[in-house]
Motif scaffolding. Structure first.
Motif, PDB file in Angstrom:
ATOM      1  N   GLY A 282       0.796  -1.222   0.000  1.00 28.87           N
ATOM      2  CA  GLY A 282       0.000   0.000   0.000  1.00 28.87           C
ATOM      3  C   GLY A 282       0.828   1.270   0.000  1.00 28.87           C
ATOM      4  N   ASP A 283       2.137   1.165  -0.244  1.00 29.94           N
ATOM      5  CA  ASP A 283       2.998   2.344  -0.265  1.00 29.94           C
ATOM      6  C   ASP A 283       2.912   3.061  -1.604  1.00 29.94           C
ATOM      7  OD1 ASP A 283       3.813   1.773   2.267  1.00 29.94           O
ATOM      8  OD2 ASP A 283       5.722   0.865   1.691  1.00 29.94           O
ATOM      9  N   VAL A 284       3.401   4.286  -1.621  1.00 33.75           N
ATOM     10  CA  VAL A 284       3.505   5.058  -2.859  1.00 33.75           C
ATOM     11  C   VAL A 284       4.963   5.439  -3.062  1.00 33.75           C
ATOM     12  CG1 VAL A 284       1.164   5.945  -2.768  1.00 33.75           C
ATOM     13  CG2 VAL A 284       2.985   7.208  -1.635  1.00 33.75           C
TER      14      VAL A 284
ATOM     15  N   GLY B  92       4.649   5.137   3.097  1.00 35.95           N
ATOM     16  CA  GLY B  92       3.256   4.917   3.399  1.00 35.95           C
ATOM     17  C   GLY B  92       2.514   6.237   3.239  1.00 35.95           C
ATOM     18  N   GLU B  93       1.240   6.212   2.904  1.00 37.84           N
ATOM     19  CA  GLU B  93       0.504   7.451   2.674  1.00 37.84           C
ATOM     20  C   GLU B  93       0.492   8.342   3.914  1.00 37.84           C
ATOM     21  OE1 GLU B  93      -3.334   7.021   0.970  1.00 37.84           O
ATOM     22  OE2 GLU B  93      -2.665   5.760  -0.693  1.00 37.84           O
TER      23      GLU B  93
END
Length: 385
Positions: free
Chosen positions: A9-11, A38-39
């Motif tokens: 779920g990282d960007v 991470g967001e």
């Protein structure tokens, strides 16, 4: 910490690192790296206009500070960076200039943890006292320094461009003589090298192994001595000192790897000296003068021998490559004339470069003094506005 993989779920986003914060307080955002965030992390580690970034660690960089004059949406910052976000009526520009002045004065070095690797930790940074004038004075000082440092920076940049032009002129002059000699009417023949093209007919192409002995030093940089009696040639441009010597005589040196010096850093010396274990040393010249070999190797090693290498490392600059490197060798008397000519011409250009570098040093000193004077009230910006 640097995160090279998506943990779920990282960007992937650009991040501020120590290399982006220049010594003069200017941000260099042309060289941008990315990593995974991470967001929630990216929101917490955001960088906005008005922030100040300060380098935490590193021998040459700790304490460098810069003001962020634009929003950097989607950016984070690495743990080598401390972010300051001004509260209330505080001008971040004034804080950045104040920290720049503290670093120039030596305060940051004395204040930081320098037992091993220097660190200006967030805790230490938070405790630094700042002499904070009223906000309107902060604005006036910051406006004044923005204007005056921009003028000095423009002048320095102009002088740096001049140095580049002078270096290009020096390299061009050397290359022309090493390809054609001093007699414009000399008959020419094919050199056998696509890069060299034609050379004077009286010259011969000889592999380096037939012209000199190729070896390496046997010392490590950690064994340097500040007051050593002998020059110590290492993998970078800087020449250290050593208490002992392993070589005595005419020699040419170039690093095999490290610090961006491979194919770029070359030294000539005649006398007693020491060399790093990964520095190649060319000695015992026969059929060629050491000084001529220095000019030739420093001019043509990279474009000829290393032209096909994507990465210039120790693996690409091994002894067999150096041993087979072809050298265009003029007759002995012509070598002497060429070296004398190049020494004279390069000395003139080197003098101009040295004078320009000295001007840049003085300008940087003037810039630092101006910042210190303004943020400490020694310069009344209302009088010079």
């Amino acid at each position: 910490m640097l995160q090279s993989k998506d943990s779920g779920g990282d960007v992937r986003a650009p991040y501020m690192r120590a290399a982006n914060v220049q010594p003069n307080g200017v941000l260099a955002l042309y060289d941008v790296n990315e990593m995974w965030f991470g967001e929630a992390e990216l929101e917490q580690l955001s960088i906005r206009a008005g922030d100040v970034v300060v380098v935490e660690g590193g021998q040459g960089g700790f304490g460098r500070a810069a003001f962020i004059d634009q929003d950097l949406p989607g950016w984070g910052f690495q743990n080598s960076i401390n972010r300051l976000r001004p509260i209330g009526d505080v001008d971040g520009r004034f804080i950045a200039f104040y920290l720049i002045a503290l670093r120039a004065s030596g305060f940051i070095r004395a204040y930081s943890n320098v037992v091993s690797m220097p660190h200006l930790t967030a805790e230490k940074l938070a405790r630094i006292p700042i002499l904070l004038p009223p906000v309107e004075v902060q604005h006036a000082i910051a406006d004044y320094l923005d204007r005056e440092t921009a003028r000095i920076d423009a002048l320095i940049e102009e002088q740096q461009r001049l140095i580049e032009v002078l270096r290009e002129r020096r390299e061009s002059a050397i290359r022309a003589v090493l390809l054609r000699g001093l007699d414009d009417d000399a008959p020419l023949r094919a050199s056998g090298s696509e890069f060299l093209g034609l050379i004077p007919s009286a010259w011969t192409m000889v592999p380096t192994r037939h012209l000199c002995t190729i070896t390496t030093g046997n010392e490590d940089s950690g064994n340097a001595s500040e007051d050593g009696a002998y020059p110590f040639y290492v993998r970078g441009r800087e020449i250290l000192r050593s208490d002992a010597y392993a070589f005595d005589g005419e020699a040419v040196m170039t690093p095999g790897d490290g610090q961006g010096g491979t194919g770029k850093v070359f030294h000539y010396f005649d006398g007693k000296f020491q060399a790093h274990q990964r520095v190649y040393v060319f000695t015992d010249f026969h059929g060629i003068t050491g000084r001529y070999f220095y000019y030739y190797l420093s001019t043509f090693l990279k474009p000829i021998a290393l032209a096909g290498s994507n990465t210039v490392t120790m693996e690409s600059l091994r002894r067999p490559l150096l041993a087979s490197f072809p050298v265009a060798v003029p007759p002995a008397d012509e070598q002497i004339l060429i070296v004398a000519h190049l020494d004279e011409q390069t000395a003139k250009i080197n003098q101009l470069i040295a004078e320009t570098e000295r001007f840049i040093d003085l300008s940087q000193e003037r810039r630092a003094a101006l910042i210190t004077g303004a943020v400490t009230g020694q310069i009344d910006v209302r009088e010079v506005a």
